[in-house]
Design an enzyme around this catalytic site. Structure first.
Site, PDB file in Angstrom:
ATOM      1  CG  HIS A  59      -2.054  -0.911   1.183  1.00  0.00           C
ATOM      2  ND1 HIS A  59      -2.978  -1.037   2.207  1.00  0.00           N
ATOM      3  CD2 HIS A  59      -2.035  -1.911   0.590  1.00  0.00           C
ATOM      4  CE1 HIS A  59      -4.000  -2.007   1.902  1.00  0.00           C
ATOM      5  NE2 HIS A  59      -3.371  -2.806   0.993  1.00  0.00           N
ATOM      6  CD  GLU A  61      -1.817   4.167   3.225  1.00  0.00           C
ATOM      7  OE1 GLU A  61      -3.079   4.081   3.921  1.00  0.00           O
ATOM      8  OE2 GLU A  61      -1.480   3.441   2.411  1.00  0.00           O
ATOM      9  CB  CYS A  89      -6.635  -0.578   5.157  1.00  0.00           C
ATOM     10  SG  CYS A  89      -4.808  -1.205   5.176  1.00  0.00           S
ATOM     11  CB  CYS A  92      -1.855   1.380   6.278  1.00  0.00           C
ATOM     12  SG  CYS A  92      -1.553   0.663   4.795  1.00  0.00           S
TER      13      CYS A  92
END
Length: 175
Positions: A59, A61, A89, A92
């Site tokens: 992701h 992040e 999410c 993360c």
């Protein structure tokens, strides 16, 4: 407009430009992230790379946090600020907490997997031994429409108009 808000807009625009790169260059879900060090300097950035890297943890992040850890030579990112176009999410969010990020700024809320007040509120769980200051909704309408339009295009549906907001004029790719 406060100096902090002006800075938040600047870095969220940068994150949105990264999100656009994810979409255009790799047909990834358009999410971008920017990590600033304690001194305000850029130390990491990323965009979603799940498909490109065949990695469910890639992701935006996580990519930015990994780069920041390398830049600082430490897994603790104390005093750093993370900008991300979409509410993080659970995965993360926990990485943000474990990294000891000082401040999180996100654009669009995520009503499907958001873990910073959207679906879950992991970021504020009192059982954690670290607190993260959170600012939400920075260029949120633009970030939200950007994501919606990605999925609408995939489904052959008409795109939504971009929000009419003077604070978004300077976002790359936005007229």
């Amino acid at each position: 407009m406060s100096e902090q808000y002006t800075r938040d807009l600047q870095w969220m625009r940068h994150a949105l430009a990264l999100a656009e790169r994810a979409r255009v260059e790799h047909d990834e879900i358009p999410v971008g992230a920017v990590l600033l060090g304690p001194d305000g300097a850029l130390i990491g950035e990323g965009f979603n790379r799940n498909i490109l890297d065949h990695d469910p943890s890639a992701h935006a992040e996580i990519i930015a946090l990994r780069a920041g850890g390398q830049a600082l030579g430490n897994h603790r990112l104390v005093g750093c600020t993370l900008y991300v176009t979409l509410e993080p999410c659970a995965m993360c969010t926990m990485a943000i907490i474990h990294a000891r990020i000082g401040r999180l700024v996100f654009g669009a809320s995520d009503d499907k997997t958001g873990a910073c007040g959207g679906v879950f509120n992991l970021i504020d769980d009192p059982r954690h031994n670290h607190r993260v200051a959170v600012t939400s909704g920075v260029l949120g309408p633009l970030a939200s429409v950007t994501l919606s339009n990605y999925f609408r295009a995939k489904r052959g549906r008409p795109l939504l108009p971009l929000p009419d907001d003077a604070g978004q004029r300077d976002v790359p790719g936005v007229e």
